[in-house]
Write a protein that holds these residues in place. Sequence first.
Motif, PDB file in Angstrom:
ATOM      1  N   THR A 164      22.032  56.130   3.294  1.00 29.05           N
ATOM      2  CA  THR A 164      23.196  57.008   3.079  1.00 29.05           C
ATOM      3  C   THR A 164      23.858  57.560   4.610  1.00 29.05           C
ATOM      4  O   THR A 164      24.577  58.237   4.340  1.00 29.05           O
ATOM      5  CB  THR A 164      22.807  58.321   2.369  1.00 29.05           C
ATOM      6  OG1 THR A 164      21.828  59.078   2.670  1.00 29.05           O
ATOM      7  CG2 THR A 164      22.582  57.867   0.753  1.00 29.05           C
ATOM      8  N   LYS A 170      25.907  55.021  -1.425  1.00 29.42           N
ATOM      9  CA  LYS A 170      26.080  56.419  -2.063  1.00 29.42           C
ATOM     10  C   LYS A 170      24.552  56.800  -2.489  1.00 29.42           C
ATOM     11  O   LYS A 170      23.628  55.972  -2.340  1.00 29.42           O
ATOM     12  CB  LYS A 170      26.955  56.270  -3.325  1.00 29.42           C
ATOM     13  CG  LYS A 170      28.217  56.023  -3.066  1.00 29.42           C
ATOM     14  CD  LYS A 170      29.094  56.015  -4.272  1.00 29.42           C
ATOM     15  CE  LYS A 170      30.605  55.814  -3.857  1.00 29.42           C
ATOM     16  NZ  LYS A 170      31.505  55.936  -5.150  1.00 29.42           N
ATOM     17  N   ASP A 171      24.410  57.986  -2.995  1.00 34.74           N
ATOM     18  CA  ASP A 171      23.143  58.612  -3.257  1.00 34.74           C
ATOM     19  C   ASP A 171      22.302  57.635  -4.363  1.00 34.74           C
ATOM     20  O   ASP A 171      21.390  57.224  -4.241  1.00 34.74           O
ATOM     21  CB  ASP A 171      23.434  59.962  -3.649  1.00 34.74           C
ATOM     22  CG  ASP A 171      23.998  60.827  -2.442  1.00 34.74           C
ATOM     23  OD1 ASP A 171      24.063  60.275  -1.452  1.00 34.74           O
ATOM     24  OD2 ASP A 171      24.187  61.798  -2.973  1.00 34.74           O
ATOM     25  N   THR A 172      23.176  57.355  -5.509  1.00 37.89           N
ATOM     26  CA  THR A 172      22.389  56.724  -6.511  1.00 37.89           C
ATOM     27  C   THR A 172      21.914  55.532  -6.345  1.00 37.89           C
ATOM     28  O   THR A 172      20.755  55.195  -6.459  1.00 37.89           O
ATOM     29  CB  THR A 172      23.191  56.842  -7.905  1.00 37.89           C
ATOM     30  OG1 THR A 172      23.627  58.115  -8.135  1.00 37.89           O
ATOM     31  CG2 THR A 172      22.512  56.185  -9.068  1.00 37.89           C
ATOM     32  N   PRO A 173      22.754  54.373  -5.721  1.00 41.16           N
ATOM     33  CA  PRO A 173      22.204  53.218  -5.549  1.00 41.16           C
ATOM     34  C   PRO A 173      21.122  53.206  -4.397  1.00 41.16           C
ATOM     35  O   PRO A 173      20.422  52.385  -4.311  1.00 41.16           O
ATOM     36  CB  PRO A 173      23.306  52.231  -5.352  1.00 41.16           C
ATOM     37  CG  PRO A 173      24.566  53.226  -4.785  1.00 41.16           C
ATOM     38  CD  PRO A 173      23.918  54.488  -5.731  1.00 41.16           C
ATOM     39  N   THR A 231      17.949  53.914  -6.016  1.00 35.80           N
ATOM     40  CA  THR A 231      17.351  52.611  -6.662  1.00 35.80           C
ATOM     41  C   THR A 231      17.017  51.501  -6.007  1.00 35.80           C
ATOM     42  O   THR A 231      15.936  50.876  -6.069  1.00 35.80           O
ATOM     43  CB  THR A 231      18.618  52.182  -7.676  1.00 35.80           C
ATOM     44  OG1 THR A 231      18.888  53.285  -8.502  1.00 35.80           O
ATOM     45  CG2 THR A 231      18.183  50.988  -8.397  1.00 35.80           C
ATOM     46  N   LYS A 263      16.018  53.273 -14.401  1.00 32.75           N
ATOM     47  CA  LYS A 263      16.967  54.071 -14.039  1.00 32.75           C
ATOM     48  C   LYS A 263      18.310  53.228 -13.997  1.00 32.75           C
ATOM     49  O   LYS A 263      19.323  53.803 -14.200  1.00 32.75           O
ATOM     50  CB  LYS A 263      16.652  54.525 -12.454  1.00 32.75           C
ATOM     51  CG  LYS A 263      17.486  55.408 -11.662  1.00 32.75           C
ATOM     52  CD  LYS A 263      16.934  55.714 -10.447  1.00 32.75           C
ATOM     53  CE  LYS A 263      17.805  56.586  -9.781  1.00 32.75           C
ATOM     54  NZ  LYS A 263      19.151  55.817  -9.253  1.00 32.75           N
ATOM     55  N   TYR A 299      21.248  55.116 -16.070  1.00 30.71           N
ATOM     56  CA  TYR A 299      21.781  56.125 -15.215  1.00 30.71           C
ATOM     57  C   TYR A 299      22.735  55.334 -14.328  1.00 30.71           C
ATOM     58  O   TYR A 299      24.220  55.427 -14.333  1.00 30.71           O
ATOM     59  CB  TYR A 299      21.031  57.140 -14.176  1.00 30.71           C
ATOM     60  CG  TYR A 299      21.837  57.838 -13.563  1.00 30.71           C
ATOM     61  CD1 TYR A 299      22.450  59.146 -14.077  1.00 30.71           C
ATOM     62  CD2 TYR A 299      21.808  57.859 -12.311  1.00 30.71           C
ATOM     63  CE1 TYR A 299      23.192  60.117 -13.401  1.00 30.71           C
ATOM     64  CE2 TYR A 299      22.500  58.568 -11.458  1.00 30.71           C
ATOM     65  CZ  TYR A 299      23.150  59.785 -11.998  1.00 30.71           C
ATOM     66  OH  TYR A 299      23.927  60.741 -11.147  1.00 30.71           O
ATOM     67  N   ASP A 300      22.271  54.427 -13.605  1.00 26.14           N
ATOM     68  CA  ASP A 300      23.113  53.806 -12.512  1.00 26.14           C
ATOM     69  C   ASP A 300      24.248  52.984 -13.025  1.00 26.14           C
ATOM     70  O   ASP A 300      25.392  53.105 -12.477  1.00 26.14           O
ATOM     71  CB  ASP A 300      22.373  52.824 -11.493  1.00 26.14           C
ATOM     72  CG  ASP A 300      21.116  53.354 -10.707  1.00 26.14           C
ATOM     73  OD1 ASP A 300      21.239  54.979 -11.003  1.00 26.14           O
ATOM     74  OD2 ASP A 300      20.152  52.712 -10.319  1.00 26.14           O
ATOM     75  N   ASP A 348      27.644  54.765 -13.781  1.00 27.21           N
ATOM     76  CA  ASP A 348      28.423  55.495 -12.946  1.00 27.21           C
ATOM     77  C   ASP A 348      28.780  54.791 -11.425  1.00 27.21           C
ATOM     78  O   ASP A 348      29.033  55.470 -10.558  1.00 27.21           O
ATOM     79  CB  ASP A 348      27.730  56.797 -12.574  1.00 27.21           C
ATOM     80  CG  ASP A 348      28.458  57.796 -11.817  1.00 27.21           C
ATOM     81  OD1 ASP A 348      29.458  57.704 -11.868  1.00 27.21           O
ATOM     82  OD2 ASP A 348      27.764  58.676 -10.759  1.00 27.21           O
ATOM     83  N   LEU A 349      28.526  53.271 -11.796  1.00 25.41           N
ATOM     84  CA  LEU A 349      28.754  52.774 -10.426  1.00 25.41           C
ATOM     85  C   LEU A 349      30.052  51.718 -10.306  1.00 25.41           C
ATOM     86  O   LEU A 349      30.356  51.279 -11.913  1.00 25.41           O
ATOM     87  CB  LEU A 349      27.534  51.815  -9.962  1.00 25.41           C
ATOM     88  CG  LEU A 349      26.290  52.739  -9.707  1.00 25.41           C
ATOM     89  CD1 LEU A 349      25.078  51.740  -9.423  1.00 25.41           C
ATOM     90  CD2 LEU A 349      26.641  53.371  -8.567  1.00 25.41           C
TER      91      LEU A 349
END
Length: 826
Positions: free
Chosen positions: A718, A725-728, A731, A767, A771-772, A775-776
């Motif tokens: 990041t 971004k934070d989420t990928p 992961t 995950k 979740y991912d 939102d990606l």
Amino acid sequence: MPEQENNPLMTRLETVEQTLKQFNQRLEGLERLVNIRPAEPQTAAGPRVPLGPVPPPPPVLRKSPTLPTWTTPKPIYQKPKPFVAPEAAAPKSLDDLEYKIGLNGMLKGGAVVIVIAIVYLVALAVSRGYITPAVQFAGEIVLCLAFVTLGVIKRDEREEFGQLMIGIGSCGLYLSFAGGHLFKHLYSGETLVALFLALSFVNFGFALWRSKRSFLAIGMIGGLIAAMLPMHNFKPQLDVELHLLILIPTALIIVKNRWQEMAMVLWVASTAALIPALTYDGAWTIRIGGLYITSLICAATYAAVWTKSDFDRYCALVPTILAVAGIGALGFDEVRHGSLHVVWLAVAGALIGLGFKGKAGVRNGFWIGSLCVAVALGPVGYHKLEATAAFAIFSILLGVASWKIAPRALAGVACLELILGLCAYAVLWTASPSVYGIWRETGLLVGLMLAAASSAYACHKAGGGSERFLVLGSLILLPLFTRAGFILLASPGIHFMNALAIMLPLTLFSLALLAIGRVSQWRNVLVIGVATFLLALVQYVQLIADGFVNPGFDIALVMFLAGSCLFAAFAVRSAVGKSQLDSVIAAAGLIIGILTVRLAVILLSLPAFQLPLEPAATIGLLTVMTGSGLFAIQFKWKGLVPQAWLSLVLGCVGTFVVAMSNRPTFALELSLLVTCILGILLSAKATATLFAKGANLIAVSVAMVWVMFSRFAFLVFTSKFIGLKDTPSLTLSWIIYAVMLMSLGFWFSERYLRYWSFGVFGSALIKIFAYDLSDLDPGIRVALLLLLGIGMVGAGYWYILSRPKMLRDAASEAEQAVPPGVPPTV
């Protein structure tokens, strides 16, 4: 032939021959009596032929054999016992009890009743006016003299009947003399004193003639009462003179008859009789001199008749008499005329001891008592400052002298002087010692410390090398040394803070004790040294709480305390066994670790760094963790492994606290994370090296690295250099970590690492789908799925390539598991 018949030699030979024949006949008769079979004669023709077994003789019924008359013993003559009738054989215990009741209950009780009856009769006659005081007094005297006369006549009667009568008459005379002056007013007090003294000397004479303790006691009590009578007119000099007039003959009679218990009674009674004179304000030399002379006479009397017994094995009453005399003199005089006069008492006692050359116990009793009086009571009458110094000097001298002369006695006196010196200093301290100046008080403290050291060592030598005296000496030295350091460091010229002025002396004293205990191998002294060092650490904590703000001096203190802790660990290590060595290392490592964190906080708060408290403490914890792990691996110190893990956990927590507060710099947080990851690996390596390696260790290590690596990868992905971004980013870090675990699992042949890689892969997969993907962007979704798939395919292909090696590893493990002698199963 007439010549042979007249020859005396032939006659004797015939007599001997006849005697032998008779003896032979008697011997044969004795053999037949006991059924002894004679041995068969052996002929000279040839060897003896056995005749076979001899049949047992037939039983013969006969009466009991009777011995010949020449073997029958003569009867022993016994005197016939007289016949005692049954009613005359009364129990002796009952007879004795009856006799005692008749003697004590009837005879002596009757004597008391007679005296009471006489007193009652006289009182009745006086109350009714039948008898005038003069007639009454004359009747009393006549009656008492009658008892005395009867006792003298019957002085040889059994059960001391005569002595009892004389005692009744003598006591009656004392009472009559007292009543003639006090109630009848027939004569003056001087006459009463003369009558009492005369009667006492009469009792002394009878006690000397018949060797009777009771008459000596009657005469002594009557004479001492007579000696106290002049104090009614405040004449202490006459009191003391009469007192000595009674004391001397009493002591001589006791010595002549060797009455040890009467010598003790004499001391108690004579000392008590002097109390009226001692309480008088004037003529202090006469009063104190009378007490000293009385005590010396009583001590000499007891010493002359003393014999070793369970009651007094070491003639301890002699020094007791001298000590009581000195204390009584100072108490009654209230030290108004100083205390130098007790030295004269000590000198007189020592000179009397020289006269008992043949009795070492008595001589030592006088000398020890005199020494105690001189050194313990001599300084009392002086000023508090001089008295404290005198006690300290005497204790030092006596302690040193005890190394060669009378170890136990002088060591005990040295301890007594030390106690008195401490008491005197306590009185001085409560009266504001600052009035006397800092250096004077410091000198007193140094003297008391030397006294404590010499006394403790003297008792140590006298007690067979026991360490308990050294422990007591250390406990006495500790407050004295701390007080001396405090008044010097807190003086106006230096003006240290109170906590620092206490901490430095405690630390120095602990180092001294540790050095002494290390060299002499005294474990108890080492324990006191360690406890003192812990007290110094407590004072350092108090110093920090007070707000000490000088960083340079604080750094020096931390380094000093850390070095002291290392020295303490080195000193204690030599006195403990191998089983306790890990505990010592762990304790020392914990203290040094705390000091290291404190040092890091001080250094990183300097203007060159200006780090807040959280990152500075975290850096210190990670430093402690690194040092503990490296030292544990290098020197095989198991005690440092728990500290490494504790510091690691606290460092990891501190890293996240730093990350969540004040937004630290990118480089600082990355450095902390990398250090934490390396620290986990180092701690795991130390644990696996010194302890058994297992699945639990791998699980804890992998879980902690997973958390720290996730944060590290998140920061990198990041950052402005990559910009994910934070989420990928999270992961992706999991996928990379799973691949790394799989690779390390195959590299080190650790299936637990491979199992953990499965878990991380599964977590990443869950995950992504949970979740991912929701939102990606589509491109990022595809990239994540491709990376995850490639990673999983690569892991599967690695399994295919590593299968032969895995089979070989499994076969070697199976061979190691099979017991010797059992064929392996294919």
